[in-house]
Design a protein around this motif. Structure first.
Motif, PDB file in Angstrom:
ATOM      1  N   ALA A   5       0.979  -1.193   0.066  1.00  0.00           N
ATOM      2  CA  ALA A   5       0.029  -0.224   0.126  1.00  0.00           C
ATOM      3  C   ALA A   5       0.836   1.311  -0.004  1.00  0.00           C
ATOM      4  O   ALA A   5       0.561   2.297  -0.531  1.00  0.00           O
ATOM      5  N   ASP A   6       2.037   1.293   0.520  1.00  0.00           N
ATOM      6  CA  ASP A   6       2.803   2.293   0.644  1.00  0.00           C
ATOM      7  C   ASP A   6       3.587   2.441  -0.816  1.00  0.00           C
ATOM      8  O   ASP A   6       4.531   3.482  -0.879  1.00  0.00           O
ATOM      9  N   GLY A   7       3.404   1.836  -1.794  1.00  0.00           N
ATOM     10  CA  GLY A   7       4.117   1.997  -3.201  1.00  0.00           C
ATOM     11  C   GLY A   7       5.339   0.987  -3.341  1.00  0.00           C
ATOM     12  O   GLY A   7       5.761   0.996  -4.225  1.00  0.00           O
ATOM     13  N   ARG A   8       6.015   0.533  -2.132  1.00  0.00           N
ATOM     14  CA  ARG A   8       7.182  -0.393  -2.348  1.00  0.00           C
ATOM     15  C   ARG A   8       6.717  -1.642  -2.715  1.00  0.00           C
ATOM     16  O   ARG A   8       5.686  -2.186  -2.412  1.00  0.00           O
ATOM     17  N   TYR A   9       7.672  -2.350  -3.080  1.00  0.00           N
ATOM     18  CA  TYR A   9       7.599  -3.871  -3.562  1.00  0.00           C
ATOM     19  C   TYR A   9       8.108  -4.807  -2.482  1.00  0.00           C
ATOM     20  O   TYR A   9       9.039  -4.499  -1.769  1.00  0.00           O
TER      21      TYR A   9
END
Length: 187
Positions: A5-9
């Motif tokens: 959800a925070d954009g990281r993989y």
């Protein structure tokens, strides 16, 4: 691999089985390439027997891990000996502290200790290594940030040297020296 959800993989690595339970390690990154590079590094380190449980990594373990993975194959043996000797001083002072618990106050205390021992060059030599180690720890997700970035080296004045005077040169010329001593002085 999945996107958080925070954009990281995030990628989950299986590191084996311990006490009947499978052990997983999670790797995070801003891009898929970054996550795959971190995963490859962790698996490479694990294959060499270097990877530790990240929650309990101490400063001393991080020093050894950093030397083995970052410096061992890229520096000369003499340089590796010097690095090890300098890091031993750091480990004597804060080796048993967990990396996740390490604060700037610990590094400042080490700085003050080296000042008290009149060994500012030791601190000034160790500080860049500590920064590099903590950058390595950030890359390996052992800690969230490098706490040593704001710490400055110790400023100190080196002893003033002076040139020999004409009287000094006369004293040396007139001194009773054997051939070995005279050759040394002439050089």
């Amino acid at each position: 691999m999945k996107k958080r959800a925070d954009g990281r993989y995030q990628k989950r690595l299986s590191l084996g089985v311990k006490d009947g339970k499978r052990i997983y390690e999670y790797v995070y990154g801003r891009t898929i390439k970054e996550v795959n590079e971190k995963a490859a590094e962790i698996l490479s380190l694990r294959n060499r027997g270097v990877v530790l449980s990240r929650e309990s990594v101490t400063v001393e373990q991080l020093c050894r891990k950093w030397l083995k993975s970052e410096k061992e194959d890229s520096v000369k043996p003499q340089s590796l000996y010097i690095l090890t000797h300098r890091l031993d001083r750091l480990c004597q002072f804060m080796g048993d502290i967990k990396v996740r618990d390490l604060t700037a106050e610990h590094v400042e205390a080490f700085r003050e200790q080296m000042k008290a021992e009149n060994a500012p060059s030791v601190f000034n030599d160790v500080l860049p290594m500590l920064r590099s180690m903590l950058n390595y720890a950030v890359r390996c997700d052992i800690t969230a940030r490098n706490i040593s970035l704001g710490i400055k080296p110790i400023k100190y004045k080196q002893k003033q040297k002076r040139a020999l005077t004409a009287f000094d040169l006369l004293d040396i010329r007139d001194a009773e020296l054997d051939t070995w001593e005279r050759a040394f002085i002439d050089i």
